[in-house]
Scaffold this motif. Structure first.
Motif, short mmCIF file in Angstrom:
data_model
loop_
_atom_site.label_atom_id
_atom_site.label_comp_id
_atom_site.label_asym_id
_atom_site.label_seq_id
_atom_site.Cartn_x
_atom_site.Cartn_y
_atom_site.Cartn_z
N LEU A 29 -39.44 -12.05 -29.37
CA LEU A 29 -37.90 -12.13 -29.63
C LEU A 29 -37.03 -11.53 -28.40
CD1 LEU A 29 -37.56 -10.32 -33.38
CD2 LEU A 29 -37.38 -12.96 -32.76
N THR A 30 -35.96 -12.08 -28.35
CA THR A 30 -35.05 -11.50 -27.21
C THR A 30 -34.32 -10.15 -27.82
OG1 THR A 30 -32.90 -12.63 -27.88
CG2 THR A 30 -34.56 -13.80 -26.26
N SER A 31 -33.66 -9.57 -26.58
CA SER A 31 -33.08 -8.18 -27.19
C SER A 31 -31.81 -8.66 -28.10
CB SER A 31 -32.51 -7.52 -25.62
OG SER A 31 -31.71 -6.43 -26.20
N ALA A 32 -31.02 -9.77 -27.81
CA ALA A 32 -30.04 -10.04 -28.58
C ALA A 32 -30.60 -10.22 -30.07
CB ALA A 32 -29.21 -11.34 -28.13
N GLU A 33 -31.85 -11.17 -29.96
CA GLU A 33 -32.26 -11.29 -31.37
C GLU A 33 -32.83 -9.95 -32.22
OE1 GLU A 33 -33.93 -15.95 -30.39
OE2 GLU A 33 -35.39 -14.08 -29.92
N LEU A 34 -33.27 -9.23 -31.44
CA LEU A 34 -33.69 -8.05 -32.15
C LEU A 34 -32.44 -7.08 -32.55
CD1 LEU A 34 -36.48 -6.61 -29.40
CD2 LEU A 34 -36.87 -7.00 -31.94
N ALA A 35 -31.30 -7.29 -31.73
CA ALA A 35 -30.00 -6.29 -32.26
C ALA A 35 -29.85 -7.30 -33.62
CB ALA A 35 -29.06 -6.70 -31.10
N ARG A 36 -29.54 -8.59 -33.45
CA ARG A 36 -29.07 -9.08 -35.03
C ARG A 36 -30.09 -8.73 -36.06
NH1 ARG A 36 -27.97 -13.05 -31.27
NH2 ARG A 36 -29.87 -14.24 -31.58
N ALA A 37 -31.26 -8.72 -35.85
CA ALA A 37 -32.36 -8.41 -36.80
C ALA A 37 -32.25 -7.08 -37.35
CB ALA A 37 -33.91 -8.93 -36.28
N GLU A 38 -31.83 -6.16 -36.48
CA GLU A 38 -31.91 -4.77 -36.73
C GLU A 38 -30.37 -4.24 -37.13
OE1 GLU A 38 -34.47 -2.49 -37.41
OE2 GLU A 38 -35.64 -4.42 -37.13
N PHE A 39 -29.42 -5.11 -37.05
CA PHE A 39 -28.11 -4.87 -37.39
C PHE A 39 -27.47 -3.90 -36.48
CE2 PHE A 39 -30.02 -6.50 -41.32
CZ PHE A 39 -29.28 -7.61 -41.44
N VAL A 40 -27.85 -3.85 -35.28
CA VAL A 40 -27.22 -2.91 -34.32
C VAL A 40 -26.32 -3.61 -33.25
CG1 VAL A 40 -28.86 -1.15 -34.69
CG2 VAL A 40 -29.36 -2.83 -32.64
N ARG A 41 -25.83 -3.01 -32.38
CA ARG A 41 -24.90 -3.65 -31.31
C ARG A 41 -25.92 -4.10 -30.17
NH1 ARG A 41 -20.85 0.43 -29.08
NH2 ARG A 41 -22.81 0.86 -28.62
N PRO A 42 -25.59 -5.20 -29.45
CA PRO A 42 -26.40 -5.48 -28.49
C PRO A 42 -26.49 -4.48 -27.42
CG PRO A 42 -24.93 -7.33 -29.31
CD PRO A 42 -24.66 -6.26 -29.90
N GLN A 43 -25.41 -4.00 -27.07
CA GLN A 43 -25.59 -2.61 -26.11
C GLN A 43 -26.75 -1.70 -26.35
OE1 GLN A 43 -22.76 -3.88 -27.71
NE2 GLN A 43 -21.17 -4.38 -26.04
N SER A 44 -26.56 -1.36 -27.89
CA SER A 44 -27.61 -0.17 -28.35
C SER A 44 -29.19 -0.77 -28.16
CB SER A 44 -27.27 -0.11 -29.71
OG SER A 44 -26.18 0.55 -29.76
N MET A 45 -29.39 -2.11 -28.37
CA MET A 45 -30.54 -2.50 -28.41
C MET A 45 -31.00 -2.81 -26.90
SD MET A 45 -33.28 -3.43 -29.95
CE MET A 45 -32.74 -3.48 -31.68
N ASN A 46 -29.92 -3.09 -26.13
CA ASN A 46 -30.38 -3.28 -24.70
C ASN A 46 -30.90 -1.82 -24.03
OD1 ASN A 46 -30.06 -5.88 -24.52
ND2 ASN A 46 -27.91 -5.67 -23.85
#
Length: 152
Positions: free
Chosen positions: A51-68
């Protein structure tokens, strides 16, 4: 509880899931130095590597910046590695490293030990079997499925 009252059933499930999540987090605090956000990423990438960071953010319901930020910290710690996608060179796929798998194993062992003991101490074999059947149904409810596809 009447099972045909979907509003009450929904509220009851939410309450139990919330309590279980909070208790599992409580049981893993202090036993592992892996923060909860990182634990979620480890579990997600174990079941869905690449998965990419953006996909992880969507899956975990967090902002992309937080996941990055979470992913960057995990890469610095040696828990994750990033690879160029095989089908799309612009895609940066994330995978667990050996250290990441070990950290996930530690988290799982901690949580499994507490939960396993509680299941054995509080439920009969028949009740554990019923709980297993309920988990199958809950999985069907929470898994993504197109609208109109109700498990057919």
């Amino acid at each position: 509880m009447p099972t045909d009252d979907t509003a009450a059933l929904s509220e009851a499930i939410r309450g139990v899931v919330w309590d279980a999540t909070r208790r599992l987090r409580q049981e893993s605090e202090g036993v592992t130095d892996v923060p909860l956000a990182q634990q979620a990423v480890l579990r997600r990438l174990d079941s869905a590597p690449g998965l990419t960071s953006a996909e992880l953010a969507r899956a975990e319901f967090v902002r992309p910046q937080s996941m990055n930020a979470t992913v960057a910290a995990m890469r610095r710690q040696g828990l994750l590695e990033s690879r160029v996608g095989q089908e799309d060179a612009r895609r940066r796929e994330l995978r667990l490293t050996t250290e990441g798998r070990a950290a996930l194993g530690q988290v799982r062992a901690t949580r499994a030990d507490w939960l396993q003991v509680r299941l054995e101490e509080t439920l009969t074999a028949t009740e554990r079997a019923a709980l297993g059947e309920a988990i199958v149904l809950l999985r069907r409810v929470v898994d993504d499925a197109p609208s109109g596809d109700q498990g057919t």
